[in-house]
Design a protein around this motif. Structure first.
Motif, PDB file in Angstrom:
ATOM      1  N   UNK A   1       0.829  -1.218   0.000  1.00  0.00           N
ATOM      2  CA  UNK A   1       0.000   0.000   0.000  1.00  0.00           C
ATOM      3  C   UNK A   1       0.858   1.262   0.000  1.00  0.00           C
ATOM      4  N   UNK A   2       1.992   1.208   0.687  1.00  0.00           N
ATOM      5  CA  UNK A   2       2.929   2.335   0.623  1.00  0.00           C
ATOM      6  C   UNK A   2       3.445   2.493  -0.805  1.00  0.00           C
ATOM      7  N   UNK A   3       3.774   1.380  -1.453  1.00  0.00           N
ATOM      8  CA  UNK A   3       4.256   1.426  -2.836  1.00  0.00           C
ATOM      9  C   UNK A   3       3.208   1.987  -3.787  1.00  0.00           C
ATOM     10  N   UNK A   4       1.930   1.692  -3.553  1.00  0.00           N
ATOM     11  CA  UNK A   4       0.872   2.217  -4.419  1.00  0.00           C
ATOM     12  C   UNK A   4       0.709   3.726  -4.225  1.00  0.00           C
ATOM     13  N   UNK A   5       0.886   4.173  -2.982  1.00  0.00           N
ATOM     14  CA  UNK A   5       0.887   5.618  -2.712  1.00  0.00           C
ATOM     15  C   UNK A   5       2.060   6.280  -3.432  1.00  0.00           C
ATOM     16  N   UNK A   6       3.218   5.637  -3.369  1.00  0.00           N
ATOM     17  CA  UNK A   6       4.401   6.170  -4.043  1.00  0.00           C
ATOM     18  C   UNK A   6       4.266   6.095  -5.565  1.00  0.00           C
ATOM     19  N   UNK A   7       3.547   5.093  -6.063  1.00  0.00           N
ATOM     20  CA  UNK A   7       3.322   4.986  -7.513  1.00  0.00           C
ATOM     21  C   UNK A   7       2.551   6.198  -8.028  1.00  0.00           C
ATOM     22  N   UNK A   8       1.540   6.614  -7.251  1.00  0.00           N
ATOM     23  CA  UNK A   8       0.753   7.797  -7.650  1.00  0.00           C
ATOM     24  C   UNK A   8       1.603   9.051  -7.603  1.00  0.00           C
ATOM     25  N   UNK A   9       2.423   9.176  -6.575  1.00  0.00           N
ATOM     26  CA  UNK A   9       3.328  10.335  -6.489  1.00  0.00           C
ATOM     27  C   UNK A   9       4.366  10.306  -7.607  1.00  0.00           C
ATOM     28  N   UNK A  10       4.825   9.114  -7.974  1.00  0.00           N
ATOM     29  CA  UNK A  10       5.778   8.991  -9.090  1.00  0.00           C
ATOM     30  C   UNK A  10       5.139   9.455 -10.393  1.00  0.00           C
ATOM     31  N   UNK A  11       3.891   9.038 -10.616  1.00  0.00           N
ATOM     32  CA  UNK A  11       3.166   9.429 -11.830  1.00  0.00           C
ATOM     33  C   UNK A  11       3.022  10.954 -11.890  1.00  0.00           C
ATOM     34  N   UNK A  12       2.651  11.571 -10.773  1.00  0.00           N
ATOM     35  CA  UNK A  12       2.495  13.034 -10.722  1.00  0.00           C
ATOM     36  C   UNK A  12       3.823  13.732 -10.989  1.00  0.00           C
ATOM     37  N   UNK A  13       4.900  13.212 -10.374  1.00  0.00           N
ATOM     38  CA  UNK A  13       6.210  13.855 -10.510  1.00  0.00           C
ATOM     39  C   UNK A  13       6.821  13.625 -11.888  1.00  0.00           C
ATOM     40  N   UNK A  14       6.483  12.511 -12.522  1.00  0.00           N
ATOM     41  CA  UNK A  14       7.025  12.197 -13.856  1.00  0.00           C
ATOM     42  C   UNK A  14       6.559  13.224 -14.872  1.00  0.00           C
ATOM     43  N   UNK A  15       5.284  13.637 -14.750  1.00  0.00           N
ATOM     44  CA  UNK A  15       4.747  14.665 -15.646  1.00  0.00           C
ATOM     45  C   UNK A  15       4.561  14.172 -17.070  1.00  0.00           C
ATOM     46  N   UNK A  16       4.592  15.104 -18.013  1.00  0.00           N
ATOM     47  CA  UNK A  16       4.383  14.783 -19.424  1.00  0.00           C
ATOM     48  C   UNK A  16       5.730  14.795 -20.131  1.00  0.00           C
ATOM     49  N   UNK A  17       6.226  13.607 -20.498  1.00  0.00           N
ATOM     50  CA  UNK A  17       7.542  13.504 -21.143  1.00  0.00           C
ATOM     51  C   UNK A  17       7.405  12.650 -22.400  1.00  0.00           C
ATOM     52  N   UNK A  18       6.971  13.246 -23.514  1.00  0.00           N
ATOM     53  CA  UNK A  18       6.800  12.471 -24.753  1.00  0.00           C
ATOM     54  C   UNK A  18       8.072  11.709 -25.116  1.00  0.00           C
ATOM     55  N   UNK A  19       7.881  10.455 -25.542  1.00  0.00           N
ATOM     56  CA  UNK A  19       9.023   9.638 -25.912  1.00  0.00           C
ATOM     57  C   UNK A  19       9.643   8.885 -24.754  1.00  0.00           C
ATOM     58  N   UNK A  20       9.203   9.195 -23.538  1.00  0.00           N
ATOM     59  CA  UNK A  20       9.678   8.487 -22.348  1.00  0.00           C
ATOM     60  C   UNK A  20       8.488   7.769 -21.711  1.00  0.00           C
ATOM     61  N   UNK A  21       8.770   6.676 -21.012  1.00  0.00           N
ATOM     62  CA  UNK A  21       7.702   5.873 -20.417  1.00  0.00           C
ATOM     63  C   UNK A  21       7.929   5.710 -18.923  1.00  0.00           C
ATOM     64  N   UNK A  22       6.843   5.665 -18.180  1.00  0.00           N
ATOM     65  CA  UNK A  22       6.887   5.365 -16.751  1.00  0.00           C
ATOM     66  C   UNK A  22       6.178   4.038 -16.513  1.00  0.00           C
ATOM     67  N   UNK A  23       6.857   3.119 -15.838  1.00  0.00           N
ATOM     68  CA  UNK A  23       6.281   1.823 -15.501  1.00  0.00           C
ATOM     69  C   UNK A  23       5.921   1.789 -14.022  1.00  0.00           C
ATOM     70  N   UNK A  24       4.723   1.317 -13.716  1.00  0.00           N
ATOM     71  CA  UNK A  24       4.338   1.059 -12.337  1.00  0.00           C
ATOM     72  C   UNK A  24       4.769  -0.337 -11.926  1.00  0.00           C
ATOM     73  N   UNK A  25       4.916  -0.562 -10.622  1.00  0.00           N
ATOM     74  CA  UNK A  25       5.417  -1.845 -10.129  1.00  0.00           C
ATOM     75  C   UNK A  25       4.399  -2.499  -9.194  1.00  0.00           C
ATOM     76  N   UNK A  26       3.910  -3.671  -9.588  1.00  0.00           N
ATOM     77  CA  UNK A  26       2.991  -4.443  -8.753  1.00  0.00           C
ATOM     78  C   UNK A  26       3.765  -5.100  -7.609  1.00  0.00           C
ATOM     79  N   UNK A  27       3.208  -4.998  -6.401  1.00  0.00           N
ATOM     80  CA  UNK A  27       3.762  -5.691  -5.243  1.00  0.00           C
ATOM     81  C   UNK A  27       2.669  -6.570  -4.626  1.00  0.00           C
ATOM     82  N   UNK A  28       2.977  -7.188  -3.489  1.00  0.00           N
ATOM     83  CA  UNK A  28       1.994  -8.042  -2.829  1.00  0.00           C
ATOM     84  C   UNK A  28       2.507  -9.410  -2.465  1.00  0.00           C
TER      85      UNK A  28
END
Length: 375
Positions: free
Chosen positions: A163-190
């Motif tokens: 659950x901490x990682x999912x909170x951090x995933x959302x913050x990572x997405x927000x901080x990554x912003x809009x970067x055409x040509x670059x990709x952000x991958x989320x990481x499943x845990x559990x």
């Protein structure tokens, strides 16, 4: 700049083949990514790594932030120019390395503070800082910042971490912003808990990523448990995005993961093995330190086209391994990376022709035969 995209071209059972398109080049899947921890694949020139068939390398956020520093890499033109690799690079988030510093770190909801293993200096990694470091490095595929508990761990610890990682995933997405040509991958845990994996996948899908990783495996749970998780975990992730199994693995781990729908993998094993006298072949693992090779004029693998097999005998490889010569690590690393990439190309061809099960049976049969008999 062209955008990041993923196209699936064929399936064979649950195994998939396709192409990830990025501005710096195409990545054929299933893909194995050699690990270039500190802006180098150890014992290899970048053009040699490419010659083995690698389309993409992995760089390590934790190590590069400590030395030479992300800001310095940015000033020097970014990681691609710095290490002379113009094709795609994926950078991990630093979370896994920080996990291994249990005695040197402090974990909070904000992030992780830790002391460098190099000089003891204090650092903080947060989702925002991890995104900034990876932006400075200029990697093509960026990993969300996560926390990964070592297994075995109790269910409450795994749930809290996920659950901490999912909170951090959302913050990572927000901080990554809009970067055409670059990709952000989320990481499943559990961990190995199916309902926690489902909860994690649901949270990641709601946030939305260009690709999805399966994290928290290959951390001590054993192959049977890992495959048990992979029997369902890839299917929880979006069908039209790449699925990346982090930190895997041995050849039979990789084949089993592809069989279960995984598209990307990375591991230090082929390079680390090469530096310790271990070679991976069709017949399994060969230890060149063993005296049985001392007078063997045959190549390591007569069917392999790498420089180690084309130009040198087992006797020579045994000699340079035992003597601690640098060329031993160079030749065996090249061989191992070549073997891993041939493994991937073999699977891609088999999936494209819908004969993966037949190919897999042949793979296991060759390994069951083992290495050639001693002279």
């Amino acid at each position: 700049m062209s955008r990041f995209s993923f196209t699936l071209s064929a399936r064979s059972g649950r195994a998939r083949t396709g192409v990830i398109s990025a501005p710096r080049g195409e990545i054929r899947t299933p893909a194995f990514m050699p690990v270039g921890t500190a802006a180098t694949v150890k014992a290899m020139l970048p053009e040699s790594v490419r010659a083995t068939g690698a389309d993409i390398l992995l760089g390590n956020t934790y190590h590069l932030m400590l030395r030479p520093g992300a800001e310095r890499v940015a000033r020097l033109g970014g990681l691609h120019r710095f290490m002379n690799w113009e094709r795609p690079i994926l950078t991990d988030s630093g979370g896994f390395q920080v996990m291994s510093l249990a005695d040197l770190r402090k974990l909070t909801e904000r992030g992780v503070t830790f002391r460098s293993h190099i000089d003891g200096s204090k650092h903080e990694l947060t989702p925002e800082r991890s995104m900034e470091i990876q932006r400075l490095l200029g990697s093509d595929i960026v990993m969300a910042f996560d926390e990964c508990p070592a297994l075995p761990a109790d269910r409450d610890r795994i749930a809290e971490s996920m659950r901490l990682s999912m909170c951090w995933a959302e913050r990572s997405r927000d901080a990554f912003g809009d970067r055409p040509g670059h990709a952000l991958f989320g990481i499943m845990q559990g961990g190995l808990e199916r309902d926690l994996r489902e909860e994690s996948a649901e949270a990641l899908r709601a946030i939305g990523f260009e690709g999805y990783a399966i994290g928290g495996l290959a951390v001590g749970e054993g192959q049977e448990a890992m495959f048990g998780c992979l029997d369902y975990a890839p299917e929880l992730l979006p069908e039209d995005r790449p699925r990346y199994l982090m930190g895997v693995g041995k050849p039979d781990d990789i084949v089993g993961a592809v069989k279960r729908g995984v598209d990307m993998m990375d591991c230090v094993l082929p390079t680390r093995s090469g530096r310790t006298g271990q070679a991976w072949t069709r017949g399994g693992q060969v230890n060149l330190k063993n005296a049985r090779h001392a007078d063997d004029t045959r190549p390591l693998d007569a069917q392999c086209g790498c420089p180690a097999c084309r130009g040198y005998s087992r006797a020579y490889l045994h000699h340079v391994v035992r003597a601690g010569e640098m060329i031993a690590g160079m030749l065996l690393t090249w061989h191992n990376l070549h073997y891993y990439q041939k493994l991937m190309s073999g699977m891609r061809a088999a999936i494209a022709e819908d004969r993966f099960a037949e190919w897999e049976a042949g793979f296991h049969a060759a390994r069951a035969e083992g290495d050639i008999e001693p002279l």
